[in-house]
Design a protein around this motif. Structure first.
Motif, PDB file in Angstrom:
ATOM      1  N   ALA A 290       0.654  -1.336  -0.069  1.00 11.09           N
ATOM      2  CA  ALA A 290      -0.014  -0.092  -0.061  1.00 11.09           C
ATOM      3  C   ALA A 290       0.980   1.480  -0.001  1.00 11.09           C
ATOM      4  O   ALA A 290       0.366   2.110  -0.573  1.00 11.09           O
ATOM      5  CB  ALA A 290      -0.921  -0.123   1.192  1.00 11.09           C
ATOM      6  N   ALA A 291       1.883   1.234   0.722  1.00 12.87           N
ATOM      7  CA  ALA A 291       2.871   2.390   0.874  1.00 12.87           C
ATOM      8  C   ALA A 291       3.484   2.750  -0.627  1.00 12.87           C
ATOM      9  O   ALA A 291       4.177   3.850  -0.713  1.00 12.87           O
ATOM     10  CB  ALA A 291       3.908   2.204   1.909  1.00 12.87           C
ATOM     11  N   GLU A 297       7.022  10.658   1.671  1.00 12.29           N
ATOM     12  CA  GLU A 297       7.955   9.693   2.247  1.00 12.29           C
ATOM     13  C   GLU A 297       7.743   9.351   3.643  1.00 12.29           C
ATOM     14  O   GLU A 297       7.838   8.511   4.067  1.00 12.29           O
ATOM     15  CB  GLU A 297       9.668  10.362   2.376  1.00 12.29           C
ATOM     16  N   VAL A 298       7.189  10.569   4.643  1.00 13.13           N
ATOM     17  CA  VAL A 298       6.931  10.031   5.937  1.00 13.13           C
ATOM     18  C   VAL A 298       5.628   8.968   5.937  1.00 13.13           C
ATOM     19  O   VAL A 298       5.960   8.073   6.761  1.00 13.13           O
ATOM     20  CB  VAL A 298       6.485  11.277   6.767  1.00 13.13           C
ATOM     21  N   TYR A 305       6.489   0.926   8.858  1.00 12.88           N
ATOM     22  CA  TYR A 305       6.688   0.369  10.512  1.00 12.88           C
ATOM     23  C   TYR A 305       5.378  -0.103  11.195  1.00 12.88           C
ATOM     24  O   TYR A 305       5.521  -1.148  12.019  1.00 12.88           O
ATOM     25  CB  TYR A 305       7.209   1.742  11.136  1.00 12.88           C
ATOM     26  N   MET A 306       4.508   0.299  10.670  1.00 15.76           N
ATOM     27  CA  MET A 306       3.022  -0.128  11.216  1.00 15.76           C
ATOM     28  C   MET A 306       3.172  -1.689  10.905  1.00 15.76           C
ATOM     29  O   MET A 306       2.620  -2.459  11.712  1.00 15.76           O
ATOM     30  CB  MET A 306       1.805   0.682  10.521  1.00 15.76           C
TER      31      MET A 306
END
Length: 434
Positions: A290-291, A297-298, A305-306
């Protein structure tokens, strides 16, 4: 002194591990592997697993930045990501195409449902524990089959998105939903198979509802004398108490977990392994996929990380089954988390999963399943013999001591002489068997 002891302990551990490796019969293992690969379906399955492992590893390294030194340009990383993503998409779609006809056939059998014929028996062999009849089995099997169909259709939708859109044009929400359903559906089907009556054993197939009590009695830790003295074998941190179990728990966590769950009566080994792997790895791939399509970028790093955090929480699957093991076998619970054993079990799995698994395996090794209860193993009841060859009566069971005492008193009461000796009474253990 302490350092010398630590060195001696590590040296003995390495020696024990080498001895275990030498004990493996590699010739027979190679022979069994060759026989297994002679089956064309097994060979195809092996190639499928090999390609999935390689492509998945490359995709993982690209997403985590481990290949940034080799692929410094973002365009190069995007190409490698897309190629391996399409390979995995094709492989999983191919597997669904292979499995879907069987699932449609099972759905047809469930819809017409004729117990007098072979329909019910054919489905029971696939979905029921040991192929036995279960209560309300048609409804439970229908739930499992529908979840497996959902898995196939979600994979088809994901394949359509991957093939029909370029990477920059793919809707991230649609990709995330398809991946979520494609992974969650088989995981839910596996859990439902284990927790529902399909994965339980009933002593009386004609009246399975009344036999739940006998099922609970069959799978229960109990010593031969008292059920109140049951305890975990070793502490949580005593992982090196059994070298073989410790190395297997560290190196083959998922496989050892599934094997241990199956042998103590908690469902199929392979279902546990696959479900545990999905819970621990699926969040990472879902959130990182999904990212990929997010420019910020954040936000991209936050989603990554999640996914890693949720993968850690996948260890709660092991904590859940530790709770079930403790309750069924009436083992003592830890109370260091607000006096709640269930919270303590989950905490142990989150912070020391290998230690917890090793303790569970050691505890299961200390007992054996017999009819109606699970007793201490016979090899632990060793009869000690003194240097003069006389058996130590204090090491014998109480009943055996009584039997020996009565037989010795009878022999003392007999007059001495040349009368023919009567044969000795049968051994105590044979009496117990009869």
């Amino acid at each position: 002194m302490t350092e010398e002891r630590d060195e001696d302990a590590s040296h003995s551990s390495s020696n024990n591990f080498r001895e275990r490796i030498r004990d493996i019969k590699w010739a027979s293992l190679v022979k069994m592997s060759k026989q297994w690969l002679r089956n064309p379906l097994n060979m195809a399955l092996f190639l499928w697993i090999l390609v999935v492992a390689v492509s998945g590893a490359i995709l993982f390294m690209v997403m985590t930045g481990m290949l940034n030194a080799v692929l410094p340009k973002k365009s190069q990383r995007d190409v490698w990501f897309e190629v391996n993503n399409q390979i995995l998409n094709a492989l999983f779609t191919l597997m669904c195409l292979y499995q879907h006809p069987k699932r449609f056939y099972h759905l047809v059998l469930l819809c017409r449902w004729k117990q007098e014929e072979d329909d019910a028996k054919a489905l029971e062999k696939v979905y029921c524990e040991k192929g036995a009849r279960k209560p309300n089995e048609r409804f439970h099997m229908m739930v499992v089959v529908l979840l497996l169909h959902l898995n196939c259709f979600a994979q088809y939708a994901l394949c359509g998105l991957n093939l029909g859109f370029r990477r920059s044009e793919r809707p991230p929400v649609g990709v995330g939903i398809c991946v979520s359903f494609a992974i969650a559906a088989p995981a839910a089907a596996g859990l439902y198979t284990i927790l529902s009556p399909l994965g339980k054993e009933y002593g009386d197939e004609e009246n399975p509802v009344d036999s739940k009590v006998s099922l609970e009695r069959r799978y229960s830790f109990a010593s031969r004398d008292d059920e109140s003295d049951l305890e975990w074998r070793g502490g949580v941190l005593d992982i090196w108490e059994d070298i073989k179990v410790s190395y297997l728990s560290l190196l083959c966590t998922f496989c050892v977990f599934g094997w241990n769950m199956e042998r103590i009566g908690f469902g199929n080994m392979y279902v546990h392994i696959a479900t545990f792997v999905l819970f621990c790895l699926a969040p990472f791939f879902i959130f990182n996929l999904a990212a990929i399509n997010i420019d910020n970028e954040v936000v991209r790093e936050g989603l990554g990380y999640m996914g890693i955090v949720l993968c850690v929480f996948g260890l709660l699957y092991g904590g859940f089954w530790r709770i079930q093991m403790r309750k069924r076998f009436k083992l003592p619970g830890y109370s260091f988390c607000c006096g709640r054993p269930a919270v303590a079990d989950c905490t142990i799995w989150l912070f020391c999963c290998w230690c917890s698994l090793a303790q569970e395996v050691r505890t299961a090794n200390a007992y054996e399943i017999v009819e109606d209860k699970l007793c201490k193993r016979r090899e632990e009841e060793v009869i000690k013999v003194g240097e003069d060859g006389v058996v130590d009566p204090s090491c014998l069971p109480e009943k055996m001591n009584t039997t020996m005492a009565s037989s010795s008193s009878i022999s003392l009461s007999r007059p001495s002489g040349d009368e023919a000796l009567s044969p000795p009474s049968p051994p105590f253990i044979h009496r117990e068997a009869t």
